[in-house]
Scaffold this motif. Structure first.
Motif, PDB file in Angstrom:
ATOM      1  N   UNK A   1       0.836  -1.195   0.000  1.00  0.00           N
ATOM      2  CA  UNK A   1       0.000   0.000   0.000  1.00  0.00           C
ATOM      3  C   UNK A   1       0.873   1.249   0.000  1.00  0.00           C
ATOM      4  N   UNK A   2       0.495   2.288  -0.751  1.00  0.00           N
ATOM      5  CA  UNK A   2       1.253   3.540  -0.678  1.00  0.00           C
ATOM      6  C   UNK A   2       1.364   4.027   0.757  1.00  0.00           C
TER       7      UNK A   2
ATOM      8  N   UNK B   1      16.726  -0.832 -12.043  1.00  0.00           N
ATOM      9  CA  UNK B   1      15.818   0.248 -12.428  1.00  0.00           C
ATOM     10  C   UNK B   1      14.528   0.124 -11.630  1.00  0.00           C
ATOM     11  N   UNK B   2      14.171   1.180 -10.892  1.00  0.00           N
ATOM     12  CA  UNK B   2      12.954   1.190 -10.081  1.00  0.00           C
ATOM     13  C   UNK B   2      11.840   1.901 -10.841  1.00  0.00           C
ATOM     14  N   UNK B   3      10.697   1.217 -10.993  1.00  0.00           N
ATOM     15  CA  UNK B   3       9.541   1.773 -11.688  1.00  0.00           C
ATOM     16  C   UNK B   3       8.290   1.580 -10.837  1.00  0.00           C
ATOM     17  N   UNK B   4       7.287   2.425 -11.078  1.00  0.00           N
ATOM     18  CA  UNK B   4       5.982   2.281 -10.430  1.00  0.00           C
ATOM     19  C   UNK B   4       4.979   1.839 -11.499  1.00  0.00           C
ATOM     20  N   UNK B   5       4.328   0.727 -11.249  1.00  0.00           N
ATOM     21  CA  UNK B   5       3.381   0.185 -12.222  1.00  0.00           C
ATOM     22  C   UNK B   5       2.266   1.176 -12.519  1.00  0.00           C
TER      23      UNK B   5
ATOM     24  N   UNK C   1       0.626  -1.480  -6.229  1.00  0.00           N
ATOM     25  CA  UNK C   1      -0.403  -1.877  -5.271  1.00  0.00           C
ATOM     26  C   UNK C   1      -0.940  -3.234  -5.713  1.00  0.00           C
ATOM     27  N   UNK C   2      -1.572  -3.919  -4.815  1.00  0.00           N
ATOM     28  CA  UNK C   2      -2.134  -5.222  -5.180  1.00  0.00           C
ATOM     29  C   UNK C   2      -3.266  -5.057  -6.189  1.00  0.00           C
TER      30      UNK C   2
END
Length: 721
Positions: A68-69, A276-280, A338-339
């Protein structure tokens, strides 16, 4: 069994033992743990899995981080990536340069060089070009002819010097081509004609000389200086150009450059050999390219190569010339999601996550143990130091822990969504003003101020109740009427409010009619609750089945629709009251869902519902007869505001828990519920016996009326002309 709770059973304040420190500053002096360390102490399993995933060097072993954010999933993951980049396996940092490909005009020749060599090559070649521009004018004689022998000797010396400065086998093709290309250019210029006055303006051609320039796409000197073994990149605004590089538009001065000099690297190039870090969510929510971005990333992970394309002129169908070829890359993608987003993407593109074999689950809550309390306190201390905030007293930390219990709605667990804790800390510091220590009074003041900021809509509803525009009674007894409780969420405002539920019963065959459902103002969960209610009623009076009952239920003055089954107990109580004629205490509001066996099931938002109703009762006048009936299974979720607990302690309000619906209706009506005999009947002067008697009378009335109608109708028909 029904139970009236005492004050200690509706909060966790008494469970929070006083902290043994006067100020969180003492925790900094006693421990050398960092903010990240404290975060990981509360996420041990996530840390173990993430570190395992980062240690796997095999291609295609990317990592999916779910949470969760506000749970620390991104910050802790980035900290772990940076730690792994320093202590992990040396992947040999490499610069990436693009050179002019003399064998294929206008194409780029990509070369990976040891870190630092790329910038050195660019500097050396820039110096070579400047010197060459000066020397070219020296090669012209008085007739404007080029002395090719002199040029050849100078070029040989200069190229040998370049080889000595940059001894790399990967650069040999570049050095080998310099002399023949320059000589060929000089010969071509001479054949086209020269100026006899010795004017060499046309000889020094920037377009030709720029072919020897170096486009340094990726420069790893910073990582080299920091002794980092792998690059770590976080892309916070992913798009095609940001991720995969781009061809800069040929405008202004750039229009004269060869195309390879307009190439720009993306995050994928900078992360080559590292992580490399990404946010879906960032990828999915791109309005124009969401699906295409995921598909491009999928191909990158599958093929392990990337192409820099001219996205500005790229056809929507995916076609578009790319003369620069593909560059092999080795990048470990760490995807934060997030899930909900994960399962949405999984449904849309099920094979995308085949390249994420390691799944890290970040917890949202932990057990409320003394050890975990201590870790949270340490986190608070580190946060104060990081942001130069005044430190918190032990009592203030207790208030913050109480807030974390409240956030989770659980007496046995605390939330570890630290983004919410951080915000409350800053608000408490603001409330403390110039105080050198933040106390529990300051935290309470911040919470009160927050409640006031979020109470606009609740106040509007409460004022309507006070003005008698919304019909809510909290005094006296009424037949067929009960106060249910709704949970309303509007942005950051979350509150409870009472709503009147009424029922009417009469002989008939229609069963229970939910008016809100009939006019399509109810949702499926609420309709499910009504069907369960109806079936429980039929099963409870099976000796009279099928029931000769028509009943109507309605949420009074509700115009926005009804959803959820948490009012099904209240609806049943209104129905039984209308059926038996027994009045219900209007001071007691009800929330809870029932199953087919009459067991009361837990519901959400229990604290907000109780507190919202309490504030309404306060406004209308507390008399000691008001309170709320909730499911027994919700007792552990009670973390009520101090004002409610004080009112309970003073005997002005009460919280009642029930396991079965009959316990609730018995308390509301003051009548014993009754037990069913083997033959399905209820004996004595009990509520269920009265209901059974009324239902039996309904059957007789219905049969009598039907017999009368069967006699009257033929007479009416025969009298017609």
């Amino acid at each position: 069994m029904m139970q009236v709770l005492n004050p200690d059973e509706m909060t966790v304040s008494h469970k929070l033992s006083p902290m043994s420190f006067e100020s969180t500053q003492e925790l900094l002096d006693a421990s050398d743990l960092s903010l990240t360390d404290y975060g990981w102490k509360l996420q041990p399993e996530a840390q173990k899995t993430l570190m395992m995933g980062l240690s796997i060097q095999e291609g295609g072993c990317n990592v999916l981080v779910l949470g969760t954010p506000g749970s620390g999933r991104a910050s802790l993951s980035m900290a772990a990536m940076k730690a792994a980049a320093v202590t992990g396996i040396d992947s040999s940092l490499t610069d990436l340069v693009a050179l002019y490909d003399f064998s294929q005009q206008s194409c780029a020749n990509y070369i990976k060089l040891p870190a630092g060599l790329g910038s050195q090559l660019r500097t050396v070649m820039d110096a070579f070009i400047k010197t060459l521009m000066v020397e070219m004018s020296q090669w012209l004689d008085s007739n404007g002819q080029v002395n090719l022998s002199q040029a050849e000797v100078w070029l040989e010396e200069r190229v040998d010097s370049l080889r000595a400065q940059l001894s790399s086998a990967k650069l040999s093709p570049l050095f080998n081509v310099i002399k023949p290309e320059v000589l060929a250019y000089l010969q071509a210029w001479q054949q086209l004609g020269s100026e006899p006055d010795g004017n060499n303006d046309g000889l020094v051609n920037e377009g030709f000389l720029s072919r020897f320039r170096v486009n340094l796409l990726v420069d790893q000197r910073a990582n080299l200086t920091a002794a980092v073994k792998q690059p770590v990149v976080e892309e916070k605004d992913p798009g095609f150009a940001a991720l995969f590089g781009m061809l800069e538009t040929a405008a202004g001065e750039a229009a004269q450059w060869p195309e390879f000099l307009r190439l720009r690297a993306g995050s994928v190039h900078r992360a080559d050999g590292g992580m490399l870090l990404l946010h879906l969510r960032d990828l999915m929510q791109d309005e124009n390219n969401g699906g295409a971005l995921l598909e491009k990333l999928y191909r990158l992970m599958r093929n392990r190569e990337v192409q820099i394309e001219d996205w500005a002129n790229h056809a929507q169908q995916g076609a578009g010339g790319n003369r620069h070829g593909a560059l092999p890359v080795h990048v470990k993608v760490i995807m934060i999601a997030t899930r909900e987003d994960y399962y949405d993407c999984l449904e849309a593109q099920p094979d995308f996550f085949d390249f994420f074999p390691v799944k890290v689950e970040f917890e949202e809550r932990v057990v409320a143990s003394l050890e975990n309390y201590a870790w949270v306190a340490g986190y608070i201390a580190q946060k104060c130091q990081q942001h130069s905030l005044p430190h918190f007293s032990g009592a203030a930390v207790n208030e913050l822990l109480h807030f974390m219990h409240r956030l989770e709605e659980d007496q046995g667990r605390i939330s570890i969504r630290f983004a919410h804790l951080d915000q409350l800390m800053h608000e408490s510091v603001a409330a403390a003003a110039d105080a050198r220590l933040v106390t529990d009074a300051h935290v309470k003041q911040a919470l009160s101020a927050r409640l006031l900021r979020q109470q606009f809509f609740e106040t509007q509803i409460r004022d309507s109740i006070i003005d008698n525009e919304l019909l809510i009674q909290v005094h006296g007894d009424v037949v067929g009427q009960v106060n249910g409780l709704t949970h309303i969420e509007l942005g950051d405002a979350s509150f409870g409010s009472p709503i009147r539920i009424t029922a009417r019963c009469y002989p008939g065959r229609s069963g229970v009619i939910n008016i809100d459902r009939e006019v399509e103002m109810s949702g499926p969960s609420h309709d499910k609750g009504i069907y369960i209610l109806q079936n429980w009623l039929s099963a409870s009076f099976w000796a009279l089945a099928p029931l000769s009952l028509s009943a109507s239920l309605v949420f009074e003055q509700e115009y926005n629709g009804v959803e959820g089954d948490s009012a099904s107990c209240a609806e049943l109580f209104a129905l039984l009251s209308a059926l038996t004629g027994l009045p219900i205490k209007q001071g007691i509001a009800v929330t809870g869902a029932l199953n087919q066996f009459g067991e009361v099931m837990p519901i959400g938002g229990v604290n907000e519902k109780i507190e919202g109703y309490f504030r309404v009762c306060q406004a209308l006048g507390l008399n000691g007869e008001q309170g709320v009936i909730i499911p027994k299974r919700n007792q552990r979720h009670l973390v009520l505001d101090e004002s409610v607990v004080t009112a309970v302690n003073n005997g002005m309000f009460k919280i009642i828990t029930i396991d079965h619906v009959l316990e609730g209706i018995a308390h509301l009506t003051g009548s014993e519920a009754g037990e069913q005999e083997v033959d399905g009947t209820y004996s004595g002067n009990t509520l269920m016996a009265r209901a059974q008697t009324v239902l039996a009378s309904f059957r007789k009335t219905l049969e009598r009326n039907q017999a009368h109608m069967a006699y009257v109708q033929p007479q009416v028909d025969s009298s017609k002309p």
